[in-house]
Scaffold this motif. Sequence first.
Motif, PDB file in Angstrom:
ATOM      1  N   THR A 112      35.220  33.789  51.921  1.00  0.00           N
ATOM      2  CA  THR A 112      36.630  33.985  51.583  1.00  0.00           C
ATOM      3  C   THR A 112      36.979  33.268  50.289  1.00  0.00           C
ATOM      4  O   THR A 112      37.625  33.841  49.397  1.00  0.00           O
ATOM      5  CB  THR A 112      37.535  33.492  52.732  1.00  0.00           C
ATOM      6  OG1 THR A 112      37.234  34.255  53.906  1.00  0.00           O
ATOM      7  CG2 THR A 112      39.002  33.637  52.386  1.00  0.00           C
ATOM      8  N   TYR A 113      36.545  32.019  50.167  1.00  0.00           N
ATOM      9  CA  TYR A 113      36.818  31.238  48.960  1.00  0.00           C
ATOM     10  C   TYR A 113      36.252  31.932  47.717  1.00  0.00           C
ATOM     11  O   TYR A 113      36.949  32.106  46.722  1.00  0.00           O
ATOM     12  CB  TYR A 113      36.231  29.836  49.091  1.00  0.00           C
ATOM     13  CG  TYR A 113      36.330  29.021  47.822  1.00  0.00           C
ATOM     14  CD1 TYR A 113      37.473  28.288  47.543  1.00  0.00           C
ATOM     15  CD2 TYR A 113      35.289  29.003  46.901  1.00  0.00           C
ATOM     16  CE1 TYR A 113      37.576  27.543  46.368  1.00  0.00           C
ATOM     17  CE2 TYR A 113      35.384  28.273  45.729  1.00  0.00           C
ATOM     18  CZ  TYR A 113      36.524  27.546  45.461  1.00  0.00           C
ATOM     19  OH  TYR A 113      36.620  26.828  44.294  1.00  0.00           O
TER      20      TYR A 113
ATOM     21  N   LEU B 261      36.888  34.803  42.666  1.00  0.00           N
ATOM     22  CA  LEU B 261      36.442  35.849  41.746  1.00  0.00           C
ATOM     23  C   LEU B 261      37.553  36.863  41.481  1.00  0.00           C
ATOM     24  O   LEU B 261      37.734  37.322  40.347  1.00  0.00           O
ATOM     25  CB  LEU B 261      35.192  36.531  42.289  1.00  0.00           C
ATOM     26  CG  LEU B 261      33.938  35.658  42.287  1.00  0.00           C
ATOM     27  CD1 LEU B 261      32.860  36.268  43.166  1.00  0.00           C
ATOM     28  CD2 LEU B 261      33.437  35.438  40.875  1.00  0.00           C
ATOM     29  N   ALA B 262      38.321  37.208  42.501  1.00  0.00           N
ATOM     30  CA  ALA B 262      39.450  38.130  42.315  1.00  0.00           C
ATOM     31  C   ALA B 262      40.472  37.527  41.346  1.00  0.00           C
ATOM     32  O   ALA B 262      41.021  38.233  40.499  1.00  0.00           O
ATOM     33  CB  ALA B 262      40.101  38.463  43.651  1.00  0.00           C
ATOM     34  N   GLY B 263      40.686  36.223  41.448  1.00  0.00           N
ATOM     35  CA  GLY B 263      41.608  35.530  40.549  1.00  0.00           C
ATOM     36  C   GLY B 263      41.155  35.545  39.099  1.00  0.00           C
ATOM     37  O   GLY B 263      41.969  35.407  38.185  1.00  0.00           O
TER      38      GLY B 263
ATOM     39  N   ILE C   4      33.414  42.601  46.606  1.00  0.00           N
ATOM     40  CA  ILE C   4      33.188  43.267  47.882  1.00  0.00           C
ATOM     41  C   ILE C   4      32.225  42.392  48.677  1.00  0.00           C
ATOM     42  O   ILE C   4      31.465  41.618  48.106  1.00  0.00           O
ATOM     43  CB  ILE C   4      32.630  44.698  47.735  1.00  0.00           C
ATOM     44  CG1 ILE C   4      31.266  44.702  47.039  1.00  0.00           C
ATOM     45  CG2 ILE C   4      33.614  45.609  47.027  1.00  0.00           C
ATOM     46  CD1 ILE C   4      30.542  46.027  47.129  1.00  0.00           C
ATOM     47  N   THR C   5      32.266  42.523  49.976  1.00  0.00           N
ATOM     48  CA  THR C   5      31.394  41.740  50.854  1.00  0.00           C
ATOM     49  C   THR C   5      30.505  42.697  51.639  1.00  0.00           C
ATOM     50  O   THR C   5      30.988  43.684  52.182  1.00  0.00           O
ATOM     51  CB  THR C   5      32.245  40.898  51.827  1.00  0.00           C
ATOM     52  OG1 THR C   5      33.132  40.085  51.069  1.00  0.00           O
ATOM     53  CG2 THR C   5      31.375  40.014  52.679  1.00  0.00           C
TER      54      THR C   5
ATOM     55  N   THR D  32      32.288  42.806  40.599  1.00  0.00           N
ATOM     56  CA  THR D  32      32.112  43.566  39.359  1.00  0.00           C
ATOM     57  C   THR D  32      33.371  43.458  38.516  1.00  0.00           C
ATOM     58  O   THR D  32      34.477  43.208  39.020  1.00  0.00           O
ATOM     59  CB  THR D  32      31.832  45.056  39.651  1.00  0.00           C
ATOM     60  OG1 THR D  32      32.906  45.596  40.401  1.00  0.00           O
ATOM     61  CG2 THR D  32      30.537  45.241  40.421  1.00  0.00           C
ATOM     62  N   LYS D  33      33.161  43.619  37.211  1.00  0.00           N
ATOM     63  CA  LYS D  33      34.283  43.597  36.274  1.00  0.00           C
ATOM     64  C   LYS D  33      33.925  44.526  35.128  1.00  0.00           C
ATOM     65  O   LYS D  33      32.924  44.324  34.448  1.00  0.00           O
ATOM     66  CB  LYS D  33      34.536  42.179  35.763  1.00  0.00           C
ATOM     67  CG  LYS D  33      35.760  42.048  34.884  1.00  0.00           C
ATOM     68  CD  LYS D  33      35.995  40.585  34.538  1.00  0.00           C
ATOM     69  CE  LYS D  33      37.278  40.390  33.777  1.00  0.00           C
ATOM     70  NZ  LYS D  33      37.512  38.976  33.473  1.00  0.00           N
ATOM     71  N   LYS D  34      34.708  45.545  34.962  1.00  0.00           N
ATOM     72  CA  LYS D  34      34.464  46.491  33.879  1.00  0.00           C
ATOM     73  C   LYS D  34      34.719  45.804  32.548  1.00  0.00           C
ATOM     74  O   LYS D  34      35.647  45.019  32.400  1.00  0.00           O
ATOM     75  CB  LYS D  34      35.376  47.710  34.013  1.00  0.00           C
ATOM     76  CG  LYS D  34      35.191  48.481  35.295  1.00  0.00           C
ATOM     77  CD  LYS D  34      33.930  49.292  35.248  1.00  0.00           C
ATOM     78  CE  LYS D  34      33.821  50.117  36.531  1.00  0.00           C
ATOM     79  NZ  LYS D  34      32.591  50.817  36.657  1.00  0.00           N
ATOM     80  N   GLY D  35      33.863  46.115  31.581  1.00  0.00           N
ATOM     81  CA  GLY D  35      34.027  45.552  30.250  1.00  0.00           C
ATOM     82  C   GLY D  35      33.640  46.564  29.192  1.00  0.00           C
ATOM     83  O   GLY D  35      33.287  47.710  29.506  1.00  0.00           O
TER      84      GLY D  35
END
Length: 66
Positions: A20-21, A26-28, A34-35, A52-55
């Motif tokens: 959860t942490y 990571l969302a922040g 995803i888990t 993931t993070k689109k760049g």
Amino acid sequence: MAAEIGIRPGGSKAEGKAVTYASEYLAGLGYEPITTEVPLPNGKTSHNVIATKKGASPLTVVVGAH
């Protein structure tokens, strides 16, 4: 995380807190976490957090931790 949550054996409540942490952290940062579940030999379930993070770059960066 280690100081706040402590030892995190796979499938434990402490591991759940760590999942959860990590997901929320990571969302922040703008990632999309995803888990996935990982069955353990003892019948419990561990988890992987994949973010993931689109760049603009076509490159892929992989970071792993235990």
